[in-house]
Enzyme design. Structure first.
Site, PDB file in Angstrom:
ATOM      1  CB  SER A 118      -0.969  -0.035   1.189  1.00 55.65           C
ATOM      2  OG  SER A 118      -1.950   0.959   1.075  1.00 55.65           O
ATOM      3  CG  HIS A 170      -6.984  -3.240  -4.151  1.00 53.86           C
ATOM      4  ND1 HIS A 170      -5.679  -3.469  -3.836  1.00 53.86           N
ATOM      5  CD2 HIS A 170      -7.473  -2.501  -3.121  1.00 53.86           C
ATOM      6  CE1 HIS A 170      -5.382  -2.899  -2.690  1.00 53.86           C
ATOM      7  NE2 HIS A 170      -6.463  -2.302  -2.243  1.00 53.86           N
ATOM      8  CG  HIS A 183      -6.028  -2.152   1.047  1.00 53.12           C
ATOM      9  ND1 HIS A 183      -5.126  -1.982   0.022  1.00 53.12           N
ATOM     10  CD2 HIS A 183      -5.509  -1.470   2.108  1.00 53.12           C
ATOM     11  CE1 HIS A 183      -4.117  -1.238   0.433  1.00 53.12           C
ATOM     12  NE2 HIS A 183      -4.321  -0.917   1.702  1.00 53.12           N
TER      13      HIS A 183
END
Length: 203
Positions: A118, A170, A183
């Protein structure tokens, strides 16, 4: 203020979950090993390697490379929501670049992996852009889980050394900022990612 409060809540939840599951969310291994992983956790994750992708990735690497062959250094940085919205925490990006440069200098024979999840993926992109091409040429592989910059090449990196794991639909990988269940499921990709990194290390 509300953003900071939310980040603190998520971090607390992540640490509580990690404790319940018995997952170590911190890794600092300065000693040289056959494979050296520099990893940046995601926004609001606990420790310095987080919970949702890092630990399972490291475990899979250890299985493939052999006991004691993998050393992991987590990047110490704020991992705040503000940093994510900036395109990756600037201080964290510089810290990652510094760790990678130091690892290249201190462990010249190691296979070095730059990795992140991320916002940690944003740090991989940013750190790679800060590093000279000569340093990046010595990187064995780059692995990003849930990359907010999905589809954008990593500066100074040979594309054959790069693996980006993004699940279909996503939200974060699509360049947005809504954290959905998808996620939080990148641990299931640990073996595939480790297989790639191990193959690159042995190439």
């Amino acid at each position: 203020m509300k953003v900071t409060a939310l980040g603190n809540t998520l971090t607390g939840f992540g640490q509580a979950l990690a404790t319940t599951l018995g997952v170590d969310t911190t890794s600092s291994s300065p000693n040289c090993a056959e494979m050296m992983v520099v990893f940046a956790r995601g926004t609001s994750e606990p420790g310095n390697v987080g919970l949702f992708s890092g630990p399972t990735f490291f475990d899979a690497l250890e299985v493939m490379m052999g006991a004691g062959a993998v050393s992991v250094q987590g990047v110490e940085y704020g991992a705040s929501i503000e940093g994510f919205l900036q395109g990756g925490d600037p201080a964290g990006s510089a810290a990652m670049a510094g760790i990678v440069e130091g690892t290249v200098q201190n462990c010249p024979n190691a296979k070095i992996v730059m990795s992140g999840y991320s916002q940690g993926g944003q740090l991989v992109h940013n750190a790679a852009a800060m590093l000279p091409a000569a340093t990046m040429a010595k990187i064995s592989s780059l692995v990003i889980f849930g990359d907010p910059n999905d589809g954008k090449p990593i500066a100074n990196a040979d594309p054959s050394k790069v693996m980006v794991v993004c699940h279909p639909g996503h939200n974060i990988c699509d360049g947005r900022d809504l954290v959905l269940v998808e996620h939080l499921t990148y641990s299931r990709d640990a073996v595939e990612a480790a297989t790639f990194a191990a193959a690159r290390a042995k190439a």
